[in-house]
Design a protein around this motif. Structure first.
Motif, PDB file in Angstrom:
ATOM      1  N   ILE A   8      53.702  34.423  24.255  1.00 34.32           N
ATOM      2  CA  ILE A   8      55.015  34.091  24.819  1.00 34.32           C
ATOM      3  C   ILE A   8      54.904  33.853  26.320  1.00 34.32           C
ATOM      4  CG2 ILE A   8      57.363  34.954  25.224  1.00 34.32           C
ATOM      5  CD1 ILE A   8      57.032  36.493  22.550  1.00 34.32           C
ATOM      6  N   VAL A   9      54.135  34.704  27.017  1.00 36.28           N
ATOM      7  CA  VAL A   9      53.966  34.536  28.459  1.00 36.28           C
ATOM      8  C   VAL A   9      53.360  33.174  28.763  1.00 36.28           C
ATOM      9  CG1 VAL A   9      52.607  35.324  30.429  1.00 36.28           C
ATOM     10  CG2 VAL A   9      53.832  36.974  29.055  1.00 36.28           C
ATOM     11  N   GLN A  10      52.316  32.826  28.025  1.00 29.71           N
ATOM     12  CA  GLN A  10      51.646  31.546  28.286  1.00 29.71           C
ATOM     13  C   GLN A  10      52.551  30.373  27.901  1.00 29.71           C
ATOM     14  OE1 GLN A  10      49.263  31.549  30.135  1.00 29.71           O
ATOM     15  NE2 GLN A  10      47.664  33.024  29.653  1.00 29.71           N
ATOM     16  N   LEU A  11      53.378  30.582  26.869  1.00 29.67           N
ATOM     17  CA  LEU A  11      54.320  29.542  26.464  1.00 29.67           C
ATOM     18  C   LEU A  11      55.313  29.277  27.601  1.00 29.67           C
ATOM     19  CD1 LEU A  11      55.079  27.857  23.922  1.00 29.67           C
ATOM     20  CD2 LEU A  11      56.800  29.584  23.442  1.00 29.67           C
ATOM     21  N   ILE A  12      55.790  30.361  28.229  1.00 27.07           N
ATOM     22  CA  ILE A  12      56.741  30.197  29.335  1.00 27.07           C
ATOM     23  C   ILE A  12      56.058  29.526  30.520  1.00 27.07           C
ATOM     24  CG2 ILE A  12      58.171  31.442  31.008  1.00 27.07           C
ATOM     25  CD1 ILE A  12      58.561  33.563  28.757  1.00 27.07           C
ATOM     26  N   ASN A  13      54.828  29.977  30.839  1.00 27.01           N
ATOM     27  CA  ASN A  13      54.065  29.313  31.903  1.00 27.01           C
ATOM     28  C   ASN A  13      53.962  27.818  31.622  1.00 27.01           C
ATOM     29  OD1 ASN A  13      53.538  31.737  33.184  1.00 27.01           O
ATOM     30  ND2 ASN A  13      51.530  32.011  32.264  1.00 27.01           N
ATOM     31  N   LEU A 256      52.777  18.668  26.934  1.00 27.48           N
ATOM     32  CA  LEU A 256      51.527  18.613  27.708  1.00 27.48           C
ATOM     33  C   LEU A 256      51.326  19.908  28.510  1.00 27.48           C
ATOM     34  CD1 LEU A 256      49.196  16.631  28.308  1.00 27.48           C
ATOM     35  CD2 LEU A 256      50.391  16.069  30.413  1.00 27.48           C
ATOM     36  N   GLY A 257      52.408  20.376  29.159  1.00 29.23           N
ATOM     37  CA  GLY A 257      52.315  21.622  29.928  1.00 29.23           C
ATOM     38  C   GLY A 257      51.901  22.784  29.041  1.00 29.23           C
ATOM     39  N   MET A 261      48.410  25.012  29.144  1.00 24.34           N
ATOM     40  CA  MET A 261      48.436  26.449  29.377  1.00 24.34           C
ATOM     41  C   MET A 261      47.762  27.192  28.235  1.00 24.34           C
ATOM     42  SD  MET A 261      49.106  27.827  32.001  1.00 24.34           S
ATOM     43  CE  MET A 261      50.202  26.821  32.917  1.00 24.34           C
ATOM     44  N   MET A 262      47.889  26.676  27.008  1.00 21.26           N
ATOM     45  CA  MET A 262      47.218  27.336  25.880  1.00 21.26           C
ATOM     46  C   MET A 262      45.697  27.189  26.020  1.00 21.26           C
ATOM     47  SD  MET A 262      49.375  28.874  24.185  1.00 21.26           S
ATOM     48  CE  MET A 262      51.137  28.988  24.394  1.00 21.26           C
ATOM     49  N   THR A 263      45.271  26.059  26.587  1.00 18.18           N
ATOM     50  CA  THR A 263      43.835  25.870  26.832  1.00 18.18           C
ATOM     51  C   THR A 263      43.341  26.945  27.795  1.00 18.18           C
ATOM     52  OG1 THR A 263      44.386  23.539  26.828  1.00 18.18           O
ATOM     53  CG2 THR A 263      42.141  24.102  27.406  1.00 18.18           C
ATOM     54  N   VAL A 264      44.142  27.208  28.823  1.00 16.62           N
ATOM     55  CA  VAL A 264      43.781  28.248  29.783  1.00 16.62           C
ATOM     56  C   VAL A 264      43.793  29.608  29.093  1.00 16.62           C
ATOM     57  CG1 VAL A 264      44.446  29.412  31.913  1.00 16.62           C
ATOM     58  CG2 VAL A 264      44.670  26.937  31.736  1.00 16.62           C
ATOM     59  N   ALA A 265      44.805  29.834  28.254  1.00 13.07           N
ATOM     60  CA  ALA A 265      44.978  31.145  27.621  1.00 13.07           C
ATOM     61  C   ALA A 265      43.782  31.506  26.759  1.00 13.07           C
ATOM     62  CB  ALA A 265      46.255  31.156  26.778  1.00 13.07           C
ATOM     63  N   ILE A 266      43.201  30.520  26.058  1.00  9.80           N
ATOM     64  CA  ILE A 266      42.068  30.877  25.202  1.00  9.80           C
ATOM     65  C   ILE A 266      40.738  30.803  25.960  1.00  9.80           C
ATOM     66  CG2 ILE A 266      43.189  30.303  23.010  1.00  9.80           C
ATOM     67  CD1 ILE A 266      41.703  27.597  23.130  1.00  9.80           C
TER      68      ILE A 266
ATOM     69  N   ASP B 226      48.210  25.498  40.189  1.00 10.99           N
ATOM     70  CA  ASP B 226      48.816  26.304  39.135  1.00 10.99           C
ATOM     71  C   ASP B 226      47.783  27.268  38.576  1.00 10.99           C
ATOM     72  OD1 ASP B 226      50.410  27.272  37.079  1.00 10.99           O
ATOM     73  OD2 ASP B 226      49.560  25.822  35.693  1.00 10.99           O
ATOM     74  N   PHE B 227      47.993  28.566  38.792  1.00  9.23           N
ATOM     75  CA  PHE B 227      47.070  29.564  38.281  1.00  9.23           C
ATOM     76  C   PHE B 227      47.776  30.518  37.318  1.00  9.23           C
ATOM     77  CE2 PHE B 227      45.712  28.401  42.582  1.00  9.23           C
ATOM     78  CZ  PHE B 227      44.493  27.825  42.274  1.00  9.23           C
ATOM     79  N   SER B 228      48.980  30.123  36.844  1.00 12.64           N
ATOM     80  CA  SER B 228      49.781  31.056  36.053  1.00 12.64           C
ATOM     81  C   SER B 228      49.052  31.507  34.792  1.00 12.64           C
ATOM     82  CB  SER B 228      51.136  30.437  35.723  1.00 12.64           C
ATOM     83  OG  SER B 228      50.960  29.176  35.117  1.00 12.64           O
ATOM     84  N   GLY B 229      48.361  30.567  34.120  1.00 17.14           N
ATOM     85  CA  GLY B 229      47.675  30.908  32.874  1.00 17.14           C
ATOM     86  C   GLY B 229      46.563  31.915  33.095  1.00 17.14           C
ATOM     87  N   GLN B 230      45.723  31.651  34.102  1.00 17.68           N
ATOM     88  CA  GLN B 230      44.595  32.553  34.380  1.00 17.68           C
ATOM     89  C   GLN B 230      45.107  33.939  34.773  1.00 17.68           C
ATOM     90  OE1 GLN B 230      44.854  29.405  35.537  1.00 17.68           O
ATOM     91  NE2 GLN B 230      42.864  28.438  35.761  1.00 17.68           N
TER      92      GLN B 230
END
Lengths: 300, 399
Positions: A8-13, A256-257, A261-266, B226-230
């Motif tokens: 959820i956090v990454q979804l909001i990001n 796209l956003g 962000m999901m790419t970053v999350a994993i 943007d560094f929110s994900g990391q």
């Protein structure tokens, strides 16, 4: 924190980042819809918007809301002038000529700002000092959302709803839709197409300017080349949603956003740009009309 | 309709005018001298030292400060009667952070100015680009700033005088894990930055060797905003400290994001890449308490260094920084080597330079190891306090 809350956090990001892409993508898609031009200077207009907002807040010491509106207004005027100087004389030439002109304007704008402000990243004053404190709110499963994200998402949503209203409910919007359907017939029906094109540039660029100021507030930094990458990503978003389609640009940006962000999350943060542009290539290969696009029969 | 057309014309004319005006302004601002060579007062048979650095480009601050430090060293040496009866003289040039221009400058230093030593460049990239030419010309080069790998390996005439990452990194991690007691570390690397990638390896080894644990590794890119994900990932990992090997811009923005996401206690520890005012200009209160290491700090000096700082302030009206001190020491090291070798021939005094041990410079004690790499002690751990670096601790290097 467990998996759901992180999701959820990454979804909001992702939605927050995607909203900024969407605001820029709208300008691309509107201009393309009406004169079939990919306005590559659009990312630079977003950058100029951020700098105008910064200058208004720091040099002229105006309230952030006035700075926000001022940046939108400045971007409108600038885009209309650019259209008249760089695109209108090329309206009847080959499409490539206008495209090259757009790239030229993009280079001029980013170098102009580099010359005026310098290459150093400029700090956008913290929102805490001007509007409200940054707080985090708990959502379900321990996930949190902060006030800046709420601000970014809500302001973007208001702007997009406003745009939908203009396009669907007003006379100008009707004229825009008519011009985008058939330029020559619209002119024959008594629509001043040049003025409508100016309106389109003005509205699209106002959104980009607003996006620039919002991003300045959100990330706290503006730089002369900040328009480059988000501009390309927004273009990807516009293509993903179906270039020429307004709802497409909104959804394309947010999708796209979120994907980024999901790419970053994993744990693949180094590949976030590669994946964004990979999507562009995939969409062009598999479904060139995008998610919401209609098949366009080329008028010769 | 006619009215609006008029407005368009006025607008377009205004835009064109503003463009031309800006163009003119820009030209006035940038005199951009192609290559500026100033020679100081000519003394007979002066020993020439070339200054290689950037005075107007992206790394102008490093270059200018090194040059100021060098000028002070030359004044001191000449006031004391010079070395072996000859005065020192600086030959200046400005390469504007351009590798090709830097190569031209060192060609000129070696072939036409006949310098005995080149001090510079403060950056690893330009040092590595110019070192082969200088080494070929049998002139000694001391870079007062190049911290990256593969510099002195270029040849026996190439030296540097700076705190290496391989010395500062492990020392800092030792302090972090053992003294501050933070065992769970989040390590962030800027993957498109060679310096950061190299330093992260050193940091990681340092953390593991001291019994710490890297609970999460994240990567960012130079130029990201943007560094929110990391940061969300780091929040989830339960790390006690963030170790970042990149530069100040991203460092400041990452910390801003960290505070935005409600982590109010955690600090950032990094390398000397964080050392620029931009770090706290961007990060603001979010970077308060952050730590980095350096080879020099004007705080808590030894009596000799205090004298240097006072004289420096009297001359330049500000406190010296790392580059001032290293520039000063580089010239002094050349003088020391010439004295020890009793010869101003670079082919001879380079060996004396390589043998220098525990030279008490203003930027710390300098020794050269068997590979001619400098070992500088102590390492200064600095901490951001009220928007400036202040000394946290001086840690002697374990040889």
């Amino acid at each position: 924190m467990d998996f759901t809350s992180n999701f959820i956090v990454q979804l909001i990001n992702g939605i927050a980042l995607g909203s900024t892409y969407a605001l820029i993508a709208l300008g691309y898609t509107m201009v393309y819809g009406i004169i079939m031009l990919i306005n590559f200077a659009h990312g630079e207009i977003y950058m100029v918007g951020a700098f105008v907002g910064l200058a208004l807040v720091t040099i002229f010491k105006v309230h952030i809301i006035i700075a926000f509106l001022g940046a939108m207004l400045f971007c409108m005027l600038m885009a209309v002038s650019i259209e008249i100087i760089a695109y209108r004389p090329l309206r009847r030439s080959k499409r490539l000529a206008a495209l090259i002109s757009a790239i030229g304007i993009s280079i001029i704008l980013s170098n102009l700002v580099n010359l005026l402000v310098g290459p150093k990243p400029q700090t956008f004053p913290s929102i805490e000092k001007i509007l409200f404190e940054i707080k985090s709110f708990d959502l379900i499963a321990g996930a949190q959302i902060n006030t800046l994200q709420i601000l970014l998402i809500i302001v973007s949503a208001i702007l997009m709803i406003g745009l939908q209203y203009i396009v669907k409910r007003t006379k100008v919007g009707k004229a825009m839709r008519a011009t985008s359907q058939d330029y020559d017939t619209a002119a024959l029906m008594g629509i001043n197409v040049n003025r409508i094109i100016s309106y389109t540039f003005a509205i699209g660029s106002a959104l980009a300017g607003a996006g620039g100021v919002l991003v300045g507030i959100y990330f706290g930094v503006v730089k002369y080349n900040m328009g480059m990458l988000p501009g390309m990503k927004a273009f990807t978003a516009a293509v993903l949603g179906g270039i020429g389609s307004i709802p497409g640009a909104m959804f394309g940006g947010i999708i796209l956003g979120v994907i980024e962000m999901m790419t970053v999350a994993i744990g693949f943060s180094s590949y976030r740009d590669a994946i964004a542009f990979g999507i562009l290539i995939l969409v062009l290969l598999i479904k060139p009309t995008g998610l919401f696009g209609k098949q366009i029969f080329k008028k010769v | 309709m006619i009215k609006s057309r008029k407005i368009f014309w006025v607008l377009s004319i205004l835009l064109i005018l503003s463009l031309t005006l800006v163009g003119c302004g820009g030209q006035k601002e940038e005199p951009a001298p192609k290559e500026e060579v100033k020679k100081e007062a000519k003394a007979p048979a002066a020993l020439k030292i070339g200054f290689l650095g950037d005075l107007t480009g992206d790394t102008a601050m490093y270059g200018q400060n090194t040059l100021d430090g060098m000028k002070m060293a030359v004044e001191d040496i000449n006031a004391a009667g010079g070395v072996l009866g000859s005065n020192f003289e600086i030959v200046e040039a400005d390469h504007r952070y351009d590798k090709a221009e830097a190569a031209n400058i060192v060609q000129k230093f070696v072939n036409s100015d006949k310098v005995i030593a080149v001090i510079g460049d403060p950056t690893t990239g330009i040092t590595k680009a110019t070192a082969p030419i200088i080494n070929q010309g049998s002139v000694v080069q001391i870079s007062a700033g190049a911290t990256g790998p593969g510099v002195v390996e270029i040849g026996p005439f190439i030296f540097r005088n700076t705190l290496l990452d391989t010395v500062g990194g492990p020392t800092t991690m030792d302090y972090l894990v053992n003294e501050l007691g933070w065992k769970k570390v989040a390590l962030i690397t800027a993957v498109n930055n060679d310096f950061s990638v190299g330093l992260s390896k050193i940091f990681k080894e340092g953390i593991l060797n001291n019994g710490g644990e890297v609970v999460i590794e994240e990567s960012v890119q130079d130029g990201d905003t943007d560094f929110s994900g990391q940061v969300s990932n780091i929040k989830k990992s339960g790390a006690e400290v963030i170790v970042f090997s990149g530069y100040y811009t991203e460092g400041g923005l990452i910390m801003k994001e960290v505070r935005k996401q409600g982590m109010n206690e955690i600090i950032m520890v990094g390398g000397d890449g964080l050392q620029a005012p931009t770090f706290w200009e961007l990060g603001g209160s979010a970077v308060e308490g952050s730590v980095s290491y350096a080879g020099f700090s004007p705080e808590q000096p030894t009596p000799e260094v205090e004298k240097f700082i006072e004289r420096f302030k009297a001359k330049y009206g500000k406190a010296p920084d790392l580059f001032h001190a290293q520039g000063y020491d580089a010239v002094m090291l050349v003088a020391e080597a010439i004295k020890n070798a009793n010869s101003a021939d670079p082919k001879v005094f380079k060996d004396a330079l390589a043998k220098i041990q525990d030279y008490p410079g203003v930027s710390g004690n300098t020794s050269f190891d068997a590979n001619r790499e400098p070992i500088k002690s102590p390492v200064y751990l600095l901490q951001v306090k009220d928007g400036n670096w202040s000394l946290l601790k001086k840690v002697p290097v374990k040889k």
